[in-house]
Scaffold this motif. Structure first.
Motif, PDB file in Angstrom:
ATOM      1  N   VAL A   1      10.944   4.194   2.517  1.00 43.10           N
ATOM      2  CA  VAL A   1      10.939   4.934   1.254  1.00 43.10           C
ATOM      3  C   VAL A   1      12.303   5.577   1.015  1.00 43.10           C
ATOM      4  CG1 VAL A   1       9.928   6.910   0.028  1.00 43.10           C
ATOM      5  CG2 VAL A   1       8.443   5.286   1.231  1.00 43.10           C
ATOM      6  N   ALA A   2      12.876   6.183   2.044  1.00 42.00           N
ATOM      7  CA  ALA A   2      14.160   6.864   1.896  1.00 42.00           C
ATOM      8  C   ALA A   2      15.274   5.905   1.489  1.00 42.00           C
ATOM      9  CB  ALA A   2      14.531   7.571   3.194  1.00 42.00           C
ATOM     10  N   GLN A   3      15.207   4.671   1.974  1.00 39.32           N
ATOM     11  CA  GLN A   3      16.259   3.689   1.696  1.00 39.32           C
ATOM     12  C   GLN A   3      15.802   2.616   0.713  1.00 39.32           C
ATOM     13  OE1 GLN A   3      17.481   2.224   5.532  1.00 39.32           O
ATOM     14  NE2 GLN A   3      17.775   4.274   6.323  1.00 39.32           N
ATOM     15  N   GLY A   4      14.669   2.846   0.045  1.00 36.08           N
ATOM     16  CA  GLY A   4      14.050   1.802  -0.752  1.00 36.08           C
ATOM     17  C   GLY A   4      14.277   1.865  -2.245  1.00 36.08           C
ATOM     18  N   ALA A   5      15.273   2.598  -2.708  1.00 36.39           N
ATOM     19  CA  ALA A   5      15.502   2.705  -4.150  1.00 36.39           C
ATOM     20  C   ALA A   5      15.596   1.321  -4.775  1.00 36.39           C
ATOM     21  CB  ALA A   5      16.769   3.493  -4.430  1.00 36.39           C
ATOM     22  N   GLY A   6      14.808   1.111  -5.823  1.00 35.03           N
ATOM     23  CA  GLY A   6      14.807  -0.163  -6.534  1.00 35.03           C
ATOM     24  C   GLY A   6      13.739  -1.136  -6.056  1.00 35.03           C
ATOM     25  N   ARG A   7      13.135  -0.858  -4.919  1.00 36.96           N
ATOM     26  CA  ARG A   7      12.048  -1.713  -4.434  1.00 36.96           C
ATOM     27  C   ARG A   7      10.743  -1.273  -5.087  1.00 36.96           C
ATOM     28  NH1 ARG A   7      13.742  -1.012   1.807  1.00 36.96           N
ATOM     29  NH2 ARG A   7      15.496  -2.447   1.830  1.00 36.96           N
ATOM     30  N   THR A   8       9.753  -2.136  -5.038  1.00 33.90           N
ATOM     31  CA  THR A   8       8.460  -1.795  -5.629  1.00 33.90           C
ATOM     32  C   THR A   8       7.531  -1.224  -4.568  1.00 33.90           C
ATOM     33  OG1 THR A   8       7.453  -3.947  -5.208  1.00 33.90           O
ATOM     34  CG2 THR A   8       8.691  -3.696  -7.289  1.00 33.90           C
ATOM     35  N   LEU A   9       6.489  -0.561  -5.034  1.00 39.15           N
ATOM     36  CA  LEU A   9       5.484  -0.058  -4.108  1.00 39.15           C
ATOM     37  C   LEU A   9       4.726  -1.210  -3.458  1.00 39.15           C
ATOM     38  CD1 LEU A   9       4.165   3.077  -6.024  1.00 39.15           C
ATOM     39  CD2 LEU A   9       5.710   2.995  -4.058  1.00 39.15           C
ATOM     40  N   ALA A  10       4.583  -2.322  -4.160  1.00 41.21           N
ATOM     41  CA  ALA A  10       3.948  -3.510  -3.561  1.00 41.21           C
ATOM     42  C   ALA A  10       4.783  -4.014  -2.378  1.00 41.21           C
ATOM     43  CB  ALA A  10       3.774  -4.604  -4.600  1.00 41.21           C
ATOM     44  N   GLU A  11       6.107  -3.955  -2.506  1.00 43.43           N
ATOM     45  CA  GLU A  11       6.974  -4.341  -1.392  1.00 43.43           C
ATOM     46  C   GLU A  11       6.807  -3.363  -0.226  1.00 43.43           C
ATOM     47  OE1 GLU A  11      10.823  -6.516  -3.279  1.00 43.43           O
ATOM     48  OE2 GLU A  11      10.543  -4.398  -3.824  1.00 43.43           O
ATOM     49  N   ALA A  12       6.589  -2.093  -0.530  1.00 41.52           N
ATOM     50  CA  ALA A  12       6.367  -1.101   0.521  1.00 41.52           C
ATOM     51  C   ALA A  12       5.063  -1.375   1.258  1.00 41.52           C
ATOM     52  CB  ALA A  12       6.365   0.308  -0.066  1.00 41.52           C
ATOM     53  N   VAL A  13       4.025  -1.771   0.529  1.00 40.25           N
ATOM     54  CA  VAL A  13       2.759  -2.137   1.168  1.00 40.25           C
ATOM     55  C   VAL A  13       2.963  -3.357   2.069  1.00 40.25           C
ATOM     56  CG1 VAL A  13       0.421  -3.012   0.742  1.00 40.25           C
ATOM     57  CG2 VAL A  13       1.311  -1.104  -0.624  1.00 40.25           C
ATOM     58  N   ALA A  14       3.682  -4.346   1.604  1.00 37.47           N
ATOM     59  CA  ALA A  14       3.974  -5.528   2.423  1.00 37.47           C
ATOM     60  C   ALA A  14       4.763  -5.137   3.669  1.00 37.47           C
ATOM     61  CB  ALA A  14       4.740  -6.562   1.600  1.00 37.47           C
ATOM     62  N   HIS A  15       5.695  -4.181   3.530  1.00 34.86           N
ATOM     63  CA  HIS A  15       6.474  -3.696   4.672  1.00 34.86           C
ATOM     64  C   HIS A  15       5.553  -3.048   5.701  1.00 34.86           C
ATOM     65  CE1 HIS A  15       9.795  -1.965   6.918  1.00 34.86           C
ATOM     66  NE2 HIS A  15       9.185  -0.791   6.836  1.00 34.86           N
ATOM     67  N   TRP A  16       4.572  -2.295   5.236  1.00 36.12           N
ATOM     68  CA  TRP A  16       3.604  -1.661   6.151  1.00 36.12           C
ATOM     69  C   TRP A  16       2.956  -2.730   7.021  1.00 36.12           C
ATOM     70  CZ3 TRP A  16       1.592   2.588   8.310  1.00 36.12           C
ATOM     71  CH2 TRP A  16       0.313   2.510   8.844  1.00 36.12           C
ATOM     72  N   TYR A  17       2.438  -3.780   6.397  1.00 39.12           N
ATOM     73  CA  TYR A  17       1.767  -4.829   7.159  1.00 39.12           C
ATOM     74  C   TYR A  17       2.737  -5.579   8.067  1.00 39.12           C
ATOM     75  CZ  TYR A  17      -2.478  -3.987   4.515  1.00 39.12           C
ATOM     76  OH  TYR A  17      -3.592  -3.406   3.973  1.00 39.12           O
ATOM     77  N   ALA A  18       3.974  -5.751   7.622  1.00 37.00           N
ATOM     78  CA  ALA A  18       4.970  -6.490   8.422  1.00 37.00           C
ATOM     79  C   ALA A  18       5.412  -5.701   9.645  1.00 37.00           C
ATOM     80  CB  ALA A  18       6.186  -6.811   7.544  1.00 37.00           C
ATOM     81  N   THR A  19       5.266  -4.381   9.618  1.00 34.55           N
ATOM     82  CA  THR A  19       5.713  -3.577  10.763  1.00 34.55           C
ATOM     83  C   THR A  19       4.565  -3.167  11.673  1.00 34.55           C
ATOM     84  OG1 THR A  19       5.624  -1.553   9.432  1.00 34.55           O
ATOM     85  CG2 THR A  19       7.757  -2.691   9.561  1.00 34.55           C
ATOM     86  N   ARG A  20       3.385  -3.700  11.448  1.00 32.98           N
ATOM     87  CA  ARG A  20       2.245  -3.426  12.322  1.00 32.98           C
ATOM     88  C   ARG A  20       2.203  -4.500  13.394  1.00 32.98           C
ATOM     89  NH1 ARG A  20       2.443   1.327  11.177  1.00 32.98           N
ATOM     90  NH2 ARG A  20       4.264   0.593  10.125  1.00 32.98           N
ATOM     91  N   GLU A  21       1.693  -4.132  14.549  1.00 28.69           N
ATOM     92  CA  GLU A  21       1.591  -5.116  15.634  1.00 28.69           C
ATOM     93  C   GLU A  21       0.418  -6.036  15.437  1.00 28.69           C
ATOM     94  OE1 GLU A  21       1.794  -3.393  19.482  1.00 28.69           O
ATOM     95  OE2 GLU A  21       3.418  -2.087  18.903  1.00 28.69           O
TER      96      GLU A  21
END
Length: 54
Positions: free
Chosen positions: A34-54
């Protein structure tokens, strides 16, 4: 869209809980995203959540 200077607010956390589920928490990966995500979408943030889970 994630705005420049976006903070990890309670409103943002509530959005992620609705989209991801009750297991969501603002961990270091998500705070950094979020801190470095200016210009990204919240959908991309949700995808990032899943990509960083084990």
């Amino acid at each position: 869209m994630i705005a420049p200077g976006q903070r990890c607010s309670q409103v943002l956390r509530e959005y992620f809980v609705r989209e991801i589920g009750p297991g969501f928490h603002l961990d270091a990966f998500m705070r950094d995203y979020v801190a470095q995500g200016a210009g990204r979408t919240l959908a991309e943030a949700v995808a990032h959540w899943y990509a960083t889970r084990e």
